[in-house]
Design an enzyme around this catalytic site. Structure first.
Site, PDB file in Angstrom:
ATOM      1  N   HIS A 271       6.502 -13.696  31.875  1.00  0.00           N
ATOM      2  CA  HIS A 271       6.409 -15.175  32.372  1.00  0.00           C
ATOM      3  C   HIS A 271       5.517 -15.089  33.701  1.00  0.00           C
ATOM      4  O   HIS A 271       4.470 -15.791  34.055  1.00  0.00           O
ATOM      5  CB  HIS A 271       7.739 -15.859  32.580  1.00  0.00           C
ATOM      6  CG  HIS A 271       8.413 -16.153  31.383  1.00  0.00           C
ATOM      7  ND1 HIS A 271       9.596 -15.300  31.170  1.00  0.00           N
ATOM      8  CD2 HIS A 271       8.289 -17.162  30.403  1.00  0.00           C
ATOM      9  CE1 HIS A 271       9.902 -15.962  30.023  1.00  0.00           C
ATOM     10  NE2 HIS A 271       9.411 -16.850  29.677  1.00  0.00           N
TER      11      HIS A 271
ATOM     12  N   ASP B 133       3.098 -14.994  22.257  1.00  0.00           N
ATOM     13  CA  ASP B 133       3.319 -16.045  21.191  1.00  0.00           C
ATOM     14  C   ASP B 133       1.741 -16.410  20.799  1.00  0.00           C
ATOM     15  O   ASP B 133       1.352 -17.474  21.116  1.00  0.00           O
ATOM     16  CB  ASP B 133       4.031 -17.311  21.645  1.00  0.00           C
ATOM     17  CG  ASP B 133       5.327 -16.790  22.042  1.00  0.00           C
ATOM     18  OD1 ASP B 133       6.445 -16.851  21.216  1.00  0.00           O
ATOM     19  OD2 ASP B 133       5.404 -16.238  23.445  1.00  0.00           O
TER      20      ASP B 133
HETATM   21  P1  AMP Z   1       9.076 -18.701  26.654  1.00  0.00           P
HETATM   22  O1  AMP Z   1       9.749 -19.079  27.788  1.00  0.00           O
HETATM   23  O2  AMP Z   1       9.635 -17.779  25.781  1.00  0.00           O
HETATM   24  O3  AMP Z   1       8.765 -20.265  25.847  1.00  0.00           O
HETATM   25  O4  AMP Z   1       7.606 -18.461  27.053  1.00  0.00           O
HETATM   26  C1  AMP Z   1       6.686 -19.033  28.074  1.00  0.00           C
HETATM   27  C2  AMP Z   1       5.410 -18.788  27.900  1.00  0.00           C
HETATM   28  O5  AMP Z   1       5.600 -17.176  28.726  1.00  0.00           O
HETATM   29  C3  AMP Z   1       4.721 -18.566  26.865  1.00  0.00           C
HETATM   30  O6  AMP Z   1       3.394 -18.931  26.959  1.00  0.00           O
HETATM   31  C4  AMP Z   1       4.671 -17.412  26.279  1.00  0.00           C
HETATM   32  O7  AMP Z   1       3.731 -16.940  25.491  1.00  0.00           O
HETATM   33  C5  AMP Z   1       4.920 -16.594  27.683  1.00  0.00           C
HETATM   34  N1  AMP Z   1       5.553 -15.173  27.470  1.00  0.00           N
HETATM   35  C6  AMP Z   1       6.783 -15.052  27.104  1.00  0.00           C
HETATM   36  N2  AMP Z   1       6.887 -13.629  26.920  1.00  0.00           N
HETATM   37  C7  AMP Z   1       5.572 -12.908  27.300  1.00  0.00           C
HETATM   38  C8  AMP Z   1       5.134 -11.644  27.404  1.00  0.00           C
HETATM   39  N3  AMP Z   1       6.125 -10.516  27.059  1.00  0.00           N
HETATM   40  N4  AMP Z   1       3.919 -11.397  27.820  1.00  0.00           N
HETATM   41  C9  AMP Z   1       3.273 -12.478  28.154  1.00  0.00           C
HETATM   42  N5  AMP Z   1       3.469 -13.573  28.016  1.00  0.00           N
HETATM   43  C10 AMP Z   1       4.604 -14.061  27.685  1.00  0.00           C
END
Ligand code: AMP
Length: 282
Positions: free
Chosen positions: A37, A150
């Protein structure tokens, strides 16, 4: 850093910020923040005058049997991390604030969202596009950062922006991994030490798949996916899917395909993990 809990506060702030000609960068998240994030936040920081991070565990993207209630949350830690990364605004509404109780309007992308996670989690992308569309209206960002962890989600949102003329640039950001190769995810928190060790098989299988795909091209894809499924299964994973799709169409690759998304979703115990490799093909 300013904390907003209501849509009205965020909308007023965004309108004033726009009027002063400042560039707004948005990073939508579900919280329980990690280095993946924060890489999005740092990218936003490097390009924007004002960085807005949203923290909202969006109920409409969870199925009835999924992990909405136990999704990890740690508001104080998230807030501290945002402060440390020079975020300007943290928007953390609750579900009643975000959705009217009789909310009945959806944004739905009906092509790229169909395979992979869209097939396994039928309401998922409809929930994602709807909440992201709402956040775009409220925060009025010039650009928004999405992680390629994602990848399908990122492509669905790019399509939504194109089709519905949102005036927002989508900035795809690289997938961030732990030192041992496991893709960072808030859900890694659920894994036992042993499950976590076994889950390394996902990245290893996708890397082997990438190498073979680069060598042999898309004609070898069925065999590549079969091998990946076998090795992850042997490590104790319950494979939801391992598939290779044309990045542009989210359909089976053809001789015209330039980039293939080799993607996996796997359960270790009750935890569903996703990972992918984006592979250039000749
Ligand atoms: P989430 O909180 O899981 O919905 O993720 C929020 C944002 O962070 C989304 O755009 C995800 O793709 C990104 N994100 C989550 N994990 C990762 C990671 N390991 N590497 C890059 N971006 C991430």
């Amino acid at each position: 850093m300013i904390l907003f809990r209501t849509k009205a506060e965020l909308a007023r702030f965004a309108a004033e910020t726009k009027r002063s000609g400042k560039v707004i960068g948005l990073v939508p998240t579900m919280g329980y923040l990690h280095a993946g994030h924060m890489s999005l936040v740092d990218t936003a920081r490097s390009r924007a005058d004002v960085v807005i991070v949203t923290l909202f565990v969006n109920p409409t993207q969870f199925g009835p049997t999924e992990d909405l209630d136990r999704y990890p949350r740690d508001f104080e830690r998230d807030k501290k991390m945002c402060e440390e990364h020079n975020v300007d605004v943290l928007f953390a509404p609750d579900a009643n604030e975000m959705y009217a109780s009789d909310s009945s309007t959806w944004i739905e992308e009906l092509d790229l969202a169909n395979p992979l996670c869209g097939a396994s989690r039928p309401a998922f992308y409809r929930g994602v596009t709807t909440v992201v569309g709402k956040l775009f209206h409220l925060a009025q960002p010039d650009f928004a950062c999405f992680g390629l962890k994602d990848a399908q989600q990122c492509f669905v949102i790019e399509r939504m922006v194109r089709d519905l003329d949102f005036q927002v640039e989508i900035v795809p950001c690289p997938l961030v991994r732990d030192e041992d190769g496991l893709a960072l995810s808030s859900r890694n928190r659920y894994l036992s030490a042993e499950e976590r060790q076994r889950a390394l098989s996902i990245h290893q299988a996708l890397l082997a798949g990438r190498k073979e795909l680069e060598e042999k091209g898309f004609a070898a894809l069925d065999e590549i996916c079969r091998k990946a499924i076998d090795s992850i299964t042997a490590a104790g994973g319950r494979v939801d899917y391992v598939e290779g799709l044309d990045r542009a169409t989210m359909k089976a690759p053809t001789a015209d395909s330039r980039e293939i998304l080799l993607a996996a979703a796997v359960f270790f115990g009750t935890t569903r993990l996703i990972d992918n490799e984006l592979v250039q093909v000749k």
